[in-house]
Design a protein around this motif. Structure first.
Motif, PDB file in Angstrom:
ATOM      1  N   PRO A 177      41.747  42.071  54.881  1.00  0.00           N
ATOM      2  CA  PRO A 177      42.392  42.716  53.727  1.00  0.00           C
ATOM      3  C   PRO A 177      42.481  41.823  52.489  1.00  0.00           C
ATOM      4  CG  PRO A 177      43.651  43.110  55.736  1.00  0.00           C
ATOM      5  CD  PRO A 177      42.603  42.100  56.079  1.00  0.00           C
ATOM      6  N   ALA A 178      42.692  40.530  52.684  1.00  0.00           N
ATOM      7  CA  ALA A 178      42.909  39.648  51.533  1.00  0.00           C
ATOM      8  C   ALA A 178      41.707  39.588  50.603  1.00  0.00           C
ATOM      9  CB  ALA A 178      43.270  38.245  52.016  1.00  0.00           C
ATOM     10  N   GLN A 179      40.507  39.820  51.161  1.00  0.00           N
ATOM     11  CA  GLN A 179      39.300  39.718  50.340  1.00  0.00           C
ATOM     12  C   GLN A 179      38.637  41.062  50.098  1.00  0.00           C
ATOM     13  OE1 GLN A 179      37.673  37.293  53.719  1.00  0.00           O
ATOM     14  NE2 GLN A 179      35.715  38.214  53.130  1.00  0.00           N
ATOM     15  N   THR A 180      39.358  42.151  50.393  1.00  0.00           N
ATOM     16  CA  THR A 180      38.803  43.499  50.285  1.00  0.00           C
ATOM     17  C   THR A 180      39.542  44.311  49.232  1.00  0.00           C
ATOM     18  OG1 THR A 180      38.229  43.435  52.650  1.00  0.00           O
ATOM     19  CG2 THR A 180      38.238  45.590  51.573  1.00  0.00           C
ATOM     20  N   GLN A 220      34.634  37.459  41.947  1.00  0.00           N
ATOM     21  CA  GLN A 220      34.942  36.722  43.168  1.00  0.00           C
ATOM     22  C   GLN A 220      36.371  36.940  43.638  1.00  0.00           C
ATOM     23  OE1 GLN A 220      33.854  32.710  41.892  1.00  0.00           O
ATOM     24  NE2 GLN A 220      31.823  32.946  42.802  1.00  0.00           N
ATOM     25  N   THR A 221      37.178  37.602  42.819  1.00  0.00           N
ATOM     26  CA  THR A 221      38.571  37.881  43.163  1.00  0.00           C
ATOM     27  C   THR A 221      38.888  39.320  42.769  1.00  0.00           C
ATOM     28  OG1 THR A 221      39.474  37.233  41.006  1.00  0.00           O
ATOM     29  CG2 THR A 221      39.186  35.469  42.658  1.00  0.00           C
ATOM     30  N   PRO A 222      39.954  39.896  43.335  1.00  0.00           N
ATOM     31  CA  PRO A 222      40.346  41.246  42.914  1.00  0.00           C
ATOM     32  C   PRO A 222      40.632  41.323  41.413  1.00  0.00           C
ATOM     33  CG  PRO A 222      41.395  40.707  44.984  1.00  0.00           C
ATOM     34  CD  PRO A 222      40.715  39.449  44.521  1.00  0.00           C
ATOM     35  N   VAL A 238      46.150  47.516  42.555  1.00  0.00           N
ATOM     36  CA  VAL A 238      47.342  47.545  43.395  1.00  0.00           C
ATOM     37  C   VAL A 238      47.164  46.478  44.468  1.00  0.00           C
ATOM     38  CG1 VAL A 238      48.782  48.916  44.938  1.00  0.00           C
ATOM     39  CG2 VAL A 238      47.634  50.017  42.988  1.00  0.00           C
ATOM     40  N   ASP A 239      48.080  45.532  44.501  1.00  0.00           N
ATOM     41  CA  ASP A 239      47.955  44.436  45.455  1.00  0.00           C
ATOM     42  C   ASP A 239      48.065  44.941  46.886  1.00  0.00           C
ATOM     43  OD1 ASP A 239      47.660  42.520  43.485  1.00  0.00           O
ATOM     44  OD2 ASP A 239      49.808  42.119  43.349  1.00  0.00           O
ATOM     45  N   GLY A 240      47.319  44.299  47.775  1.00  0.00           N
ATOM     46  CA  GLY A 240      47.371  44.640  49.186  1.00  0.00           C
ATOM     47  C   GLY A 240      48.464  43.861  49.902  1.00  0.00           C
ATOM     48  N   PRO A 245      44.205  46.433  52.403  1.00  0.00           N
ATOM     49  CA  PRO A 245      43.434  45.812  51.325  1.00  0.00           C
ATOM     50  C   PRO A 245      44.044  46.113  49.958  1.00  0.00           C
ATOM     51  CG  PRO A 245      42.347  47.789  52.082  1.00  0.00           C
ATOM     52  CD  PRO A 245      43.502  47.574  53.008  1.00  0.00           C
ATOM     53  N   HIS A 246      43.583  45.376  48.960  1.00  0.00           N
ATOM     54  CA  HIS A 246      43.918  45.717  47.583  1.00  0.00           C
ATOM     55  C   HIS A 246      43.274  47.075  47.254  1.00  0.00           C
ATOM     56  CE1 HIS A 246      45.095  41.485  47.063  1.00  0.00           C
ATOM     57  NE2 HIS A 246      43.979  41.196  47.711  1.00  0.00           N
TER      58      HIS A 246
END
Length: 254
Positions: A177-180, A220-222, A238-240, A245-246
């Protein structure tokens, strides 16, 4: 950056060419599972009630009949086989050679039959949805989930994952989730948001094209993805959480 796409429901069959070359497919560790699904699909497609079992109408009888001979059917790159609203908006054919190479490296298609493939992988046209249950395989999303989690771990490592899949195909693999970032598309009328399926597919295809063709480094980032999306649309992030996920919400004008 990796862009996760669903397949199109409709496919454009290859007119000529050799059959699928299994060892040449991306993620060859999935081949035993691909073979199991293909065998079960062929059996179901030869059944007298094949249309009902696969949940399709009589107009798709030829597509279902093709399922019985996929080992011998001509194969073509996935970007040619998959068609429809999202893929029309992505417009692979009109990308520059450099952009096509980026697409071949950056796009993963999550498939009910193949598990996951890249754009350059040569496959035949087929008819099968991730929501289908097959004999000796079961519900395909559940079947693929542990296989994709293992097979795609290295490919996903260190990348921002831009998830343009529908919920049916998202159920087959839940990346970290952190990278999605899951992509949602809305229209807004009088402050009320509404999901419109056709425009959601088209806009996800447009977003994929924008990310593949824009100048500069890939996000490379949300936050960088949000900035890239805002180059064309009204959008919010919207933060995850540790489990979800985000979300990138694109809001289309009414």
């Amino acid at each position: 950056m990796l862009i996760l796409l669903p397949p199109s429901e409709g496919k454009t069959p290859a007119v000529r060419g050799s059959a699928v070359d299994w060892p040449a497919l991306s993620f060859p560790a999935l081949n035993p599972y691909r073979a199991k699904v293909l065998e079960a699909l062929g059996t179901v497609s030869a059944h007298q009630d094949a249309l009902a079992l696969l949940g399709v109408g009589a107009s798709l009888r030829d597509d279902v009949e093709r399922n019985t001979r996929l080992h011998a059917e001509p194969a073509a790159p996935a970007h040619q086989i998959y068609s429809g609203v999202l893929y029309d908006a992505l417009g692979y054919k009109t990308l520059t050679p450099t952009q096509r190479r980026t697409a071949d490296e950056s796009v993963l298609v999550v498939s009910a039959l193949w598990g996951a493939i890249r754009f350059a992988d040569r496959v035949p046209a087929y008819r099968l949805s991730m929501g289908t249950a097959l004999p000796d395989v079961g519900r395909l999303a559940s079947f693929w989930k542990p296989q994709l989690s293992e097979a795609l771990a290295d490919a996903a490592a260190g990348h921002l994952l831009v998830d343009c899949r529908s919920s049916t195909y998202a159920a087959a693999w839940a990346p970290p989730p952190a990278q999605t970032v899951a992509v949602n598309v809305f229209t807004e009328v009088n402050g009320v948001r509404k999901v419109v399926s056709h425009f959601a597919k088209y806009t996800r295809g447009e977003l994929a094209r924008h990310l593949l063709s824009r100048r500069g480094k890939a996000p490379q980032t949300p936050a960088q993805l949000l900035k890239a999306a805002r180059e064309k649309w009204e959008a919010e992030l919207v933060d995850g959480s540790a489990r979800t996920p985000h979300a990138l919400n694109i809001i289309l004008p009414n």
